[in-house]
Write a protein that holds these residues in place. Structure first.
Motif, mmCIF file in Angstrom:
data_model
loop_
_atom_site.group_PDB
_atom_site.id
_atom_site.type_symbol
_atom_site.label_atom_id
_atom_site.label_comp_id
_atom_site.label_asym_id
_atom_site.label_seq_id
_atom_site.Cartn_x
_atom_site.Cartn_y
_atom_site.Cartn_z
ATOM 1 N N LYS A 1 0.831 -1.207 0.000
ATOM 2 C CA LYS A 1 0.000 0.000 0.000
ATOM 3 C C LYS A 1 0.867 1.260 0.000
ATOM 4 C CE LYS A 1 -3.527 0.111 2.902
ATOM 5 N NZ LYS A 1 -4.259 -0.257 4.142
ATOM 6 N N ILE A 2 1.968 1.218 0.748
ATOM 7 C CA ILE A 2 2.882 2.371 0.737
ATOM 8 C C ILE A 2 3.415 2.595 -0.678
ATOM 9 C CG2 ILE A 2 5.085 3.247 1.576
ATOM 10 C CD1 ILE A 2 4.575 1.800 4.195
ATOM 11 N N ILE B 1 2.047 1.728 -3.592
ATOM 12 C CA ILE B 1 1.020 2.264 -4.489
ATOM 13 C C ILE B 1 0.720 3.715 -4.131
ATOM 14 C CG2 ILE B 1 -1.369 2.038 -5.245
ATOM 15 C CD1 ILE B 1 -1.158 -0.939 -4.687
ATOM 16 N N GLY B 2 0.468 3.962 -2.847
ATOM 17 C CA GLY B 2 0.066 5.293 -2.414
ATOM 18 C C GLY B 2 1.131 6.345 -2.696
ATOM 19 N N SER B 3 2.407 5.982 -2.477
ATOM 20 C CA SER B 3 3.457 6.977 -2.677
ATOM 21 C C SER B 3 3.670 7.261 -4.167
ATOM 22 C CB SER B 3 4.764 6.499 -2.034
ATOM 23 O OG SER B 3 5.210 5.328 -2.663
ATOM 24 N N GLY B 4 3.082 6.426 -5.021
ATOM 25 C CA GLY B 4 3.221 6.658 -6.463
ATOM 26 C C GLY B 4 2.470 7.904 -6.906
ATOM 27 N N GLY B 5 1.361 8.186 -6.251
ATOM 28 C CA GLY B 5 0.590 9.373 -6.622
ATOM 29 C C GLY B 5 -0.049 9.247 -7.994
ATOM 30 N N LYS C 1 6.449 7.678 -9.660
ATOM 31 C CA LYS C 1 7.808 8.166 -9.432
ATOM 32 C C LYS C 1 8.672 8.039 -10.673
ATOM 33 C CE LYS C 1 7.579 6.837 -4.567
ATOM 34 N NZ LYS C 1 7.981 5.845 -3.558
ATOM 35 N N GLN D 1 10.353 1.920 -3.066
ATOM 36 C CA GLN D 1 9.828 0.787 -2.308
ATOM 37 C C GLN D 1 10.345 -0.534 -2.868
ATOM 38 O OE1 GLN D 1 8.548 1.881 0.749
ATOM 39 N NE2 GLN D 1 7.113 0.219 0.394
ATOM 40 N N GLU E 1 3.709 2.136 -8.223
ATOM 41 C CA GLU E 1 4.605 3.095 -7.603
ATOM 42 C C GLU E 1 5.301 3.945 -8.661
ATOM 43 O OE1 GLU E 1 7.957 1.459 -5.559
ATOM 44 O OE2 GLU E 1 8.315 3.282 -4.411
ATOM 45 N N GLY F 1 2.058 5.357 -11.283
ATOM 46 C CA GLY F 1 0.976 6.127 -10.687
ATOM 47 C C GLY F 1 -0.421 5.692 -11.080
ATOM 48 N N LEU G 1 -5.860 5.452 -2.549
ATOM 49 C CA LEU G 1 -4.476 5.347 -2.073
ATOM 50 C C LEU G 1 -3.587 6.422 -2.669
ATOM 51 C CD1 LEU G 1 -3.876 1.479 -2.348
ATOM 52 C CD2 LEU G 1 -4.239 2.775 -0.254
ATOM 53 N N GLN G 2 -3.757 6.658 -3.964
ATOM 54 C CA GLN G 2 -2.748 7.465 -4.678
ATOM 55 C C GLN G 2 -3.092 8.944 -4.713
ATOM 56 O OE1 GLN G 2 -2.574 5.063 -8.392
ATOM 57 N NE2 GLN G 2 -0.504 4.572 -7.681
ATOM 58 N N VAL G 3 -4.377 9.282 -4.531
ATOM 59 C CA VAL G 3 -4.743 10.696 -4.556
ATOM 60 C C VAL G 3 -5.110 11.174 -3.158
ATOM 61 C CG1 VAL G 3 -6.244 12.427 -5.579
ATOM 62 C CG2 VAL G 3 -5.513 10.456 -6.932
ATOM 63 N N ASN H 1 -4.858 9.662 -0.206
ATOM 64 C CA ASN H 1 -3.909 9.398 0.878
ATOM 65 C C ASN H 1 -2.461 9.509 0.431
ATOM 66 O OD1 ASN H 1 -5.418 8.565 3.398
ATOM 67 N ND2 ASN H 1 -6.450 7.348 1.841
ATOM 68 N N HIS H 2 -2.262 10.142 -0.695
ATOM 69 C CA HIS H 2 -0.917 10.203 -1.267
ATOM 70 C C HIS H 2 0.094 10.798 -0.274
ATOM 71 C CE1 HIS H 2 2.321 10.604 -4.042
ATOM 72 N NE2 HIS H 2 2.295 11.923 -4.015
ATOM 73 N N PHE I 1 1.175 8.361 2.391
ATOM 74 C CA PHE I 1 2.009 7.246 1.927
ATOM 75 C C PHE I 1 3.374 7.713 1.460
ATOM 76 C CE2 PHE I 1 -2.097 4.929 1.474
ATOM 77 C CZ PHE I 1 -1.789 3.932 2.361
ATOM 78 N N ILE I 2 3.416 8.927 0.884
ATOM 79 C CA ILE I 2 4.732 9.405 0.459
ATOM 80 C C ILE I 2 5.602 9.642 1.690
ATOM 81 C CG2 ILE I 2 4.319 11.936 0.363
ATOM 82 C CD1 ILE I 2 5.857 10.350 -2.588
ATOM 83 N N LEU J 1 5.280 7.979 4.510
ATOM 84 C CA LEU J 1 5.643 6.632 4.978
ATOM 85 C C LEU J 1 6.786 6.068 4.149
ATOM 86 C CD1 LEU J 1 2.236 4.894 5.745
ATOM 87 C CD2 LEU J 1 4.101 5.350 7.322
ATOM 88 N N SER J 2 6.714 6.274 2.846
ATOM 89 C CA SER J 2 7.746 5.701 1.976
ATOM 90 C C SER J 2 9.092 6.365 2.245
ATOM 91 C CB SER J 2 7.321 5.857 0.526
ATOM 92 O OG SER J 2 8.282 6.531 -0.231
#
Lengths: 367, 646
Positions: A231-232, A234-238, A242, A249, A269, A272, B54-56, B58-59, B62-63, B65-66
Motif C-alpha cells: 500500500k505504501i 502504491i500510495g506513494s506513487g501518486g 515516481k 519501495q 509506484e 501512478g 491510495l494514490q490521490v 492518501n498520497h 504514503f509518500i 511513509l515511503s
C-alpha cells in the motif's frame, strides 16, 4: 468484405487481431515493468520473454484445433485431472507446506493447473447437452462437477487455484442461465449463515485466523507486512508515479515479491494512477473483446467455454490487483501476463488459444 | 445459420435434448454475458477507486511513509576461519583492506564527485572505466567499488570530507591471504569470488553479504566450517539510505579455525625433493590416515585467485603443458607399474596360487600358452629361477605375468579392490579421481570388447588399463604397513573455536581392515619389500639409512616400445620417458610414514623416485628439516584475532 491482407493471414492461422493486439500490449508493458521491478535483471526479463513466447506459441497451436476436439476431449481431460488430483493426495510432493506437485520422474507439475481448464470444459460439455436454463437436478450435477476438484485442491491447500476453479464452475452456471431467484436465494442464505456460523460454529482461534485473513494488517510482521509495504508503494506513487526505475519501495527491497505476486504495486509506484488505470483499461478491453467473441460462437458449448475462460482471466486480474491494493484478502494469484513466473501463464495462454479457436472456426464447417 | 448448426452437432453422437433451442440459448447467453461485462467493469472500477483512494486521497500519508521507510536489514558476513598446519604454522588468514564505494542513486553529479575525489586520492582512468562498467549492471541503490586497497593516508584524507560527498563510502573487507604462497596450495586450495552457477546453488540467506567461497582444496571441502554463519542487523537510515544507527543485531558466528595434518616443513621437503619433475608425493601416517604431505608439482600462487586473477595469467596457468592447476596427488592418474607387485604377491598367497617358495624360471620373456607374443621382462636376459622374495626384490616381470595369468582378472580385481585401488579413498579433499581398476565387466561396458588373457598379463605388472592416483598408492602402502589395518586418509586434524580457543581434535576414521587367511602372508610380502631396498632394485637408497625401509620401485610406460625394439632412455625425448614410481613405508618395525612418489618422465623408479621418498622419510623420521622447527609456528598466547590489521 474489405479486409487487409494481414487480417486474412491472421484469419488463416485462426488468430483474432484485436485480441492479439490487446494481449501483446499487456505483455510488452509487463516486460518493461519487470525490468524495473526485477532490479534491472536482464536475465529475468529474457526468461519471462521466453515464457511469454512459449505461451503465445501454445495459444497459436490450440487455435488451430477445431472446437469439436475440445468438446470431445472435455470429459476425458476432466477425468484424468481428477485422477491426478487424487494421485497428488496419495503421493504428491510437499513443497512450501502444501502438497501440490506430482513428480512423474521426468516431469514435475501441478495437476490443479489442469483443472483451471478442465472444469470450465467439463461444465460447458455438461450443460451443452441439457436444456437451458438448467433445471434443479442438472444444477446439482453441475455443482458436483465443480465441487469435487474444488475440495480436492482446497485441501492441498491451494486457496488461489481452488478459488479460480470454483469461480470457473460458478461462471458456467451463471452463463448457462442460473435463475436469479436461486442466485439471490443462495446469496441470502449465505449472508444469513455466515454470522450464525461465526457465533456458534467456530473456535476462537479460528475466528482470529479468519480475521487476519480478511485484514492482514492485524499481523504487521507476517502477511500484514506485504500488504502494508504494498500500500505504501502504491500510495506513494501518486497520480503520475515516481517514474520508471525510480520506485524506492521496490528498489530498496521494502516490497516483497515485487516481481511476482506484488508486481502491480511496483508498477503503480512508478507509473501512478495513470498507469494503473491504463492497465485496468487494457484488461477490460481484452475481456470485452473475449466476451464479444464468446457471444459470436455457434453453439452452447463454445459459448459457455469461451465465456467462462474469459471470466477466469478477469478473476486473476481482479483478485490480484484487489489483493495488492488491500481491497481483497491475500490470495496467491499472479497478475496475468505481468507477474514473473510460468505455470499459470501457460494455462492462461492455453485458454486464449481455445477462445481463438472457437471464434475463428465459427464459419468453417468441419465435416 | 445452417452451417454452424450442423457443426454444433455433439460429437458424442447423442441426439440433442428435446428442449434445446439454440436461438433462445444464444439470447440468454448474450444477456448473461452483458451482465458479466457489467460486473467486470464494476470490479475494475472498484480497484480504480481504491487506487484513487491510495494514490490521490492518501498520497501525502504514503509518500511520508515511503520516505520514512528507513529500517533496512543488512547482512553481517562472518569472518572466515584461519587454516594452520599440524604445528600451528599459519597457512591462510584474512587481511583487512579498505575500498571506496559509490552508490550511483545517491550522487547528484557523478563527474563532479569523481573530480573531487581525484583531488584527494589517486584514481586511474581504468578505475573509473571499471566503475562505470560495473555500475551499469549493478542493482540500484547498491554501492559499487571504485578504488581498492586504500592506504591509511588516503582513508584519513577521505574521512574528513566524507560528509560532503553523499553516496561515497569507505568499506572495509577482509581479503583471504595465503602467507606461504604456492607451498601446499594443492592441499589448502583457495577462495574466489562466488560465480553465477554457485549463486544458484547456494542458500541466499547464508551467503548474502558474502562475496567469496572456497573453490578448491580444504577451502572448499571445509567451506561450511570455515565460513561460519551470517548475522543480521536492522539499521535506521537517512532518506538517502545511509545507515544512521543500529536498531537490533544478530551477530555473525565466525568460522572455525582448522588445523591440518600437513606438516609444512615436510611439505616443503617433498616439494623440493621433486626437483623440476612434474609429479606428486603423498605421505601418510599409516597408523591413523593423517596426510603428512601432499605435494603436487608444479604449484602456483593462490593469492592472485582471491580477487580474480587477470585473464592472461590464468590462461598461462590453464594452458601450460605442465598443468600446474592439476592436483596430481588425487587427480593425476598413472599406471601403478611394478609398485603393484607386492599386492599381486599377496593376492597369489591369499588365493593359494603360490607359496613363498614356489619358483618360476624367468628367461626374460613370457608367452601365453599357444601364443607367440612375447611379454618381455624389464631385464633382457631374464632373472633365472626366482621365488617370491627375489621376484619382489628384483621386480621380476615374468614371475608376475605368470601369477596374474593363474589368478585371472576376476580375482585380481576382487583382491585389489579391497585396497581402494580404482575407487576414491574418501579423503576429505574435493575432486578425488577414481582412476581405474580394470575388470571384465568394465571392459565390456566401456570398450564393448571381451577381456583377453593378454589384458590380465599387463594388469599383473600394473600396466595396460590399470590406473591409480598417487594418493591411492600411498594409502594401499599404508594398509600393507599396518598389516591390514585401514584408515581413511584425512587432512583435517582439529578444529578450533575462534572465540574460546578450544580445540576439538578430529578422530581417525577407521575402515574395515583387510584380513587375510593367514596373517603371515603380510610378513612374506613385507620381507620382499625390505629386500627391494636392501639389495634389490632400490638398494641405493638403503645405503646409510638410519632406519629400515620397505619399498617397491615402479616404472610406468608412457611410450610403447615395438615388439622388436629396445627401450633406450638416452635416445627418447624427455616427454616420452617412463614415469618413475616408488612406494615405501618406514621404519619397518613400527611404520610411522607411508610414501608414494611419482615423477613424471623420471625414467626409472629406482633412479629417480626412490631417492625422493628417502628424502621425505629422512626429514620426517630423523626430524631433519631445513628450517628450525619453531620457525613460523604460531604464537598462541595473547593473540585474539588476526585480521591482518597489524
Amino acid at each position: 468484405m474489405d479486409r487487409s491482407k494481414d487480417d486474412k493471414f491472421l484469419r488463416l492461422i485462426h488468430l483474432d487481431l484485436t485480441l492479439l493486439l490487446g494481449l501483446l500490449a499487456i505483455s510488452s508493458m509487463g516486460l518493461v515493468v519487470l525490468y524495473s521491478a526485477g532490479q534491472r535483471d536482464l536475465d529475468l526479463v529474457t526468461g519471462q520473454a521466453i515464457r511469454l513466447g512459449l505461451g503465445f506459441a501454445i495459444m497459436l497451436v490450440l487455435a488451430q484445433a477445431p472446437p469439436h476436439y475440445f468438446r470431445f476431449w472435455s470429459p476425458w481431460i476432466y477425468l484424468v485431472g481428477i485422477l491426478l488430483l487424487l494421485a497428488v493426495m496419495a503421493a504428491g510432493d510437499i513443497s512450501k507446506g502444501a502438497r501440490r506437485w506430482l513428480d512423474l520422474g521426468v516431469l514435475r507439475f501441478q495437476p490443479s493447473e489442469i483443472m483451471k481448464l478442465a472444469v470450465p470444459m467439463m461444465m460447458s460439455w455438461y450443460f451443452a447437452e441439457k436444456p437451458l436454463p438448467p433445471r434443479l437436478p442438472h444444477l446439482l450435477g453441475g455443482v458436483l462437477i465443480t465441487a469435487v476438484p474444488f475440495l480436492l485442491i482446497a485441501k492441498q491447500p491451494d486457496l488461489g487455484t481452488a478459488l479460480v476453479v470454483g469461480c470457473a464452475g460458478a461462471f458456467v452456471l451463471f452463463l448457462a442461465g442460473l435463475s436469479w431467484t436461486i442466485l439471490f436465494g443462495l446469496a441470502a442464505t449465505l449472508s444469513a449463515a455466515v454470522p450464525l456460523f461465526w457465533t456458534f460454529g467456530m473456535h476462537d482461534y479460528q475466528r482470529q485466523r479468519v480475521l487476519t485473513f480478511l485484514d492482514p494488517e492485524r499481523d504487521p510482521l507476517g502477511t500484514g507486512y506485504h500488504i502494508i509495504q504494498s500500500k505504501i508503494a502504491i500510495g506513494s506513487g501518486g497520480v503520475y508515479g515516481k517514474g520508471w526505475l525510480n520506485g524506492t519501495q521496490s528498489h530498496l527491497d521494502f516490497l516483497p515479491e515485487g516481481s511476482t505476486d506484488f508486481i502491480f504495486a511496483a508498477f503503480s509506484e512508478e507509473f501512478g494512477l495513470v498507469g494503473g488505470c491504463l492497465l485496468l483499461t487494457l484488461y477490460s478491453f481484452v475481456i470485452a473483446r473475449c466476451l464479444y467473441m464468446a457471444t459470436h460462437t455457434p453453439d452452447t458449448y463454445t459459448r459457455l467455454l469461451a465465456g467462462s475462460l474469459t471470466l477466469i482471466f478477469f478473476i486473476y486480474a481482479f483478485v490480484n490487483s484487489g489483493m495488492v491494493s488491500g481491497l481483497l484478502p491475500v490470495v496467491g494469484l499472479p497478475l496475468p501476463l505481468f507477474s514473473y513466473g510460468g505455470t499459470s501463464l501457460v494455462t492462461i495462454m492455453a485458454g486464449f488459444g481455445i477462445l481463438m479457436s472457437v471464434y475463428s472456426h465459427r464459419r468453417t464447417p468441419t465435416r | 445459420m445452417k452451417t454452424w448448426q450442423s457443426f454444433a452437432q455433439p460429437t458424442t453422437g447423442e441426439p440433442l435434448a428435446r428442449e434445446k433451442d439454440n436461438t433462445a440459448e444464444s439470447e440468454l447467453f448474450f444477456r448473461r454475458a452483458l451482465v458479466m461485462l457489467f460486473a467486470v467493469f464494476l470490479g475494475f472500477l472498484a480497484v480504480a477507486g481504491r487506487l484513487v483512494y491510495l494514490q490521490v486521497l492518501n498520497h501525502e500519508r504514503f509518500i511520508t511513509l515511503s520516505e520514512s521507510n528507513r529500517v533496512r536489514v543488512q547482512p553481517l558476513p562472518p569472518t572466515r576461519g584461519f587454516i594452520f598446519d599440524r604445528n600451528g604454522v599459519l597457512l591462510a588468514d584474512n587481511l583487512a583492506s579498505y575500498h571506496l564505494e559509490i552508490t550511483r542513486e545517491q550522487v547528484k553529479d557523478l563527474d563532479a564527485t569523481l573530480a573531487e575525489l581525484r583531488q584527494r586520492i589517486e584514481l586511474s582512468d581504468a578505475d573509473i572505466e571499471r566503475y562505470r562498467k560495473l555500475a551499469r549492471r549493478a542493482p540500484p541503490y547498491t554501492g559499487v567499488p571504485l578504488r581498492f586497497r586504500l592506504s591509511d593516508e588516503e582513508i584519513a584524507r577521505l574521512a574528513v570530507d566524507l560528509y560532503r560527498l553523499p553516496g561515497v563510502d569507505i568499506k572495509a573487507d577482509l581479503t583471504r591471504r595465503y602467507p606461504l604462497g604456492p607451498l601446499a596450495v594443492h592441499a589448502i586450495g583457495y577462495v574466489g569470488r562466488i560465480d553465477e552457477s554457485e549463486l544458484r546453488r547456494l542458500d541466499p540467506g547464508q551467503y548474502s553479504g558474502s562475496t567469496h567461497i572456497g573453490k578448491t582444496g580444504v577451502e572448499r571441502s571445509y567451506e561450511d566450517l570455515l565460513r561460519g554463519s551470517t548475522g543480521w542487523q536492522q539499521v535506521e537510515t537517512n532518506a538517502e539510505g545511509r545507515p544512521l544507527r543500529v536498531l537490533s543485531r544478530t551477530p555473525p558466528v565466525p568460522g572455525q579455525h582448522l588445523y591440518l595434518s600437513i606438516d609444512v616443513r615436510l611439505q616443503a621437503v617433498a616439494e623440493k625433493a621433486l626437483e623440476d619433475y612434474n609429479g606428486a608425493i603423498v605421505a601418510l601416517d599409516p597408523r591413523n590416515g593423517e596426510v603428512l604431505a601432499l605435494a603436487s608439482q608444479p604449484t602456483y600462487d593462490p593469492n592472485p585467485f582471491v580477487n580474480g586473477i587477470d585473464f592472461a595469467s590464468y590462461r598461462l596457468l590453464n594452458t601450460s603443458r605442465d598443468r600446474p592447476l592439476l592436483n596430481r596427488a588425487l587427480r593425476g592418474i598413472y599406471p601403478p607399474g611394478s609398485t603393484i607387485k607386492p599386492l599381486m604377491a599377496l593376492a597369489g598367497l591369499e588365493y593359494g596360487e603360490i607359496n613363498r617358495y614356489s619358483g618360476v624360471f624367468c628367461p626374460g620373456f613370457y608367452r601365453l600358452p599357444g601364443s607367440s607374443h612375447k611379454f618381455r621382462d624389464w631385464r633382457r636376459g631374464g632373472h633365472g629361477s626366482v621365488d617370491m622374495d627375489r621376484a619382489i626384490a628384483q621386480s621380476c616381470d615374468v614371475y608376475f605375468y605368470n601369477l596374474a595369468f593363474n589368478l585371472g582378472i576376476d580375482r585380481i580385481h576382487a583382491f585389489l579392490d579391497r585396497f581402494h585401488l580404482g575407487r576414491p579413498t574418501g579423503v576429505d579433499l574435493p575432486g578425488e579421481k577414481s582412476a581405474l581398476l580394470p575388470s571384465q565387466e568394465w571392459k565390456r561396458r566401456v570398450h564393448k570388447h571381451a577381456w583377453f588373457a593378454g589384458d590380465t598379463i599387463s594388469a599383473g605388472i600394473g600396466q595396460g588399463y590399470f590406473l591409480t592416483t598417487p594418493l591411492q598408492l600411498a594409502h594401499a602402502t599404508a594398509v600393507i604397513s599396518q598389516r591390514g589395518a585401514d584408515f581413511k586418509p584425512r587432512i583435517l586434524l582439529a578444529t578450533e573455536d575462534p572465540g574460546t580457543r578450544i580445540k576439538a581434535p578430529e578422530a581417525p576414521r577407521p575402515l574395515p581392515p583387510v584380513t587375510l587367511k593367514n596373517p603371515l602372508f603380510w610378513n612374506t610380502v613385507i620381507a620382499g619389500m625390505i629386500h627391494v631396498v636392501e639389495g634389490g632394485t632400490a638398494h641405493r637408497i638403503g645405503i646409510g639409512a638410519k632406519y629400515r625401509i620397505a619399498g617397491k620401485t615402479g616404472t610406468a610406460q608412457v611410450f610403447t616400445v615395438g615388439q622388436n625394439e629396445r627401450y633406450n632412455a638416452s635416445r627418447l625425448a624427455r616427454h616420452l620417458l617412463d614415469h618413475a614410481l616408488f612406494v615405501a613405508f618406514a621404519p619397518v618395525d613400527d611404520p610411522r610414514i607411508a610414501v608414494a612418489v611419482i615423477a613424471e618422465h623420471g625414467g626409472g623408479g629406482s633412479k629417480t623416485a626412490a631417492p625422493m621418498a628417502r628424502k621425505v622419510m629422512d626429514a620426517y623420521l630423523l626430524d631433519k628439516y631445513d628450517r628450525p622447527a619453531t620457525d613460523g609456528a604460531r604464537d598462541t598466547q595473547g593473540e585474539t584475532q588476526r585480521d591482518g590489521s597489524e
